[in-house]
Design an enzyme around this catalytic site. Structure first.
Site, mmCIF file in Angstrom:
data_model
loop_
_atom_site.group_PDB
_atom_site.id
_atom_site.type_symbol
_atom_site.label_atom_id
_atom_site.label_comp_id
_atom_site.label_asym_id
_atom_site.label_seq_id
_atom_site.Cartn_x
_atom_site.Cartn_y
_atom_site.Cartn_z
ATOM 1 N NE ARG A 91 33.649 21.398 51.318
ATOM 2 C CZ ARG A 91 34.347 20.264 50.280
ATOM 3 N NH1 ARG A 91 35.605 19.902 49.968
ATOM 4 N NH2 ARG A 91 33.341 19.377 49.749
ATOM 5 C CG ASP A 151 34.345 15.164 53.659
ATOM 6 O OD1 ASP A 151 34.924 15.737 52.482
ATOM 7 O OD2 ASP A 151 33.448 15.618 54.529
ATOM 8 N NE ARG A 154 29.618 14.997 48.964
ATOM 9 C CZ ARG A 154 29.795 15.917 49.205
ATOM 10 N NH1 ARG A 154 30.308 16.240 49.652
ATOM 11 N NH2 ARG A 154 28.797 16.771 48.935
ATOM 12 C CG HIS A 178 34.327 19.247 54.970
ATOM 13 N ND1 HIS A 178 33.914 18.697 54.025
ATOM 14 C CD2 HIS A 178 33.765 20.591 54.829
ATOM 15 C CE1 HIS A 178 32.761 18.805 53.340
ATOM 16 N NE2 HIS A 178 32.565 20.091 53.645
#
Length: 317
Positions: A91, A151, A154, A178
């Site tokens: 990212r 996150d 998850r 993140h």
């Protein structure tokens, strides 16, 4: 304000439209406006989404393609615009391209006279949220990064699978970036009122298995991107969760990106920590007493993001 709750989406790609689809199914707002650099995409999605209106359990008033002038009386703006993550790319590697896009969006929104709350999911999300906040000059509590909401979702799912417990019954969190430098806060993780560390003591799960769960949660995006080129349903649902908390003034505790001003010994970094989210945006940043290892991990994540933010600042000068 408009008559009824109004949400504007900027960026009608898969993430943005997944958010709106999730929101209309939950009856979160009355009015939705879609803005995209390609107006046909915004119009096509507005038409497609409105086709569900007659059969939804919670009706809305309107959904249409619009322009930045529609931001003036919006309650919440959700920004998902930016180029997508490529397979194998982190990212943070997307930063320069997307910082320029974010600056142009921020200037347009500021010009509209918008006075509501902005929620941002464009990656790298913590950096781009900071860019937006600096460019607009909006109060930091009214500019929110989606942070590690996804996150942590998850993590809860994977930990629930290991312990044979529904994800909703798992209270487990990733804080920090993140992304790859996020930190699992096992010292604050609880299942059915019992600490995760008690489960370890009893032999229900090992420290190595916890680490694997954390790694799997962190790397989930890469796996999904490899298989279907993008992730969008999970983050779409998480954005709807954040926006719902704002519009309903829930004051729910969520893992979102906030601008730290001394909390956790950190200054001037957008990063995910537990926050109370309500009608005024981030109403409180909660300071947990972390283990020394967790605190050092969080600060390391902050240092990394500070360095990358300099790249973003250089890109938008």
């Amino acid at each position: 304000m408009s008559n009824g709750r109004k949400v504007v989406l900027v960026g009608c790609g898969a993430v943005g439209t997944s958010f709106v689809y999730s929101a209309i199914n939950q009856g979160i707002a009355s009015h939705y406006v879609l803005i995209d650099v390609v107006n046909d995409i915004a119009e096509g999605n507005a038409m497609d989404l409105s086709d569900s209106h007659a059969v939804l359990p919670s009706p809305f008033s309107s959904i249409k393609a619009g322009t930045y002038s529609d931001c003036a009386d919006a309650d919440v703006i959700v920004i998902t615009a930016g180029r997508p993550q490529k397979p194998g790319e982190t990212r943070l590697e997307m930063v320069a391209d997307n910082a320029k896009i974010m600056k142009s969006i921020a200037l347009e929104i500021k010009k509209s006279g918008f006075n509501g709350i902005t929620v941002i999911a464009s990656n790298p999300v913590d950096i781009l949220t900071h860019v937006y906040q600096e460019v607009t000059g909006y109060e930091s509590n009214r500019v929110i990064s989606s942070g590690t909401t996804l996150d942590s979702s998850r993590l809860r799912k994977l930990l629930g699978e290991r312990l044979n417990v529904a994800p909703r019954s798992v209270k487990a969190y990733l804080i920090g970036e993140h992304g790859d430098s996020s930190v699992a806060v096992w010292s604050r993780s609880i299942v059915m009122g019992k600490s995760i560390l008690e489960y370890v003591e009893e032999g229900a799960i090992t420290i190595d298995e916890l680490q694997q769960v954390k790694d799997d949660a962190t790397n989930m995006a890469y796996k999904i991107i490899e298989k279907k080129r993008a992730t969008f349903y999970g983050i779409g649902a998480c954005l709807a969760r954040i926006v719902k908390s704002i519009l309903n003034d829930e004051k729910s505790s969520l893992m979102v990106g906030a601008l730290l001003k001394g909390q956790y010994g950190v200054e001037n970094v957008y990063i995910s920590v537990p926050c109370i989210v309500g009608a005024h945006g981030i109403e409180e940043i909660i300071e947990w007493r972390l283990s020394e290892e967790e605190l050092q991990g969080l600060r390391k994540s902050c240092t990394q993001l500070s360095e990358v933010f300099k790249t973003a600042q250089a890109a938008i000068k």
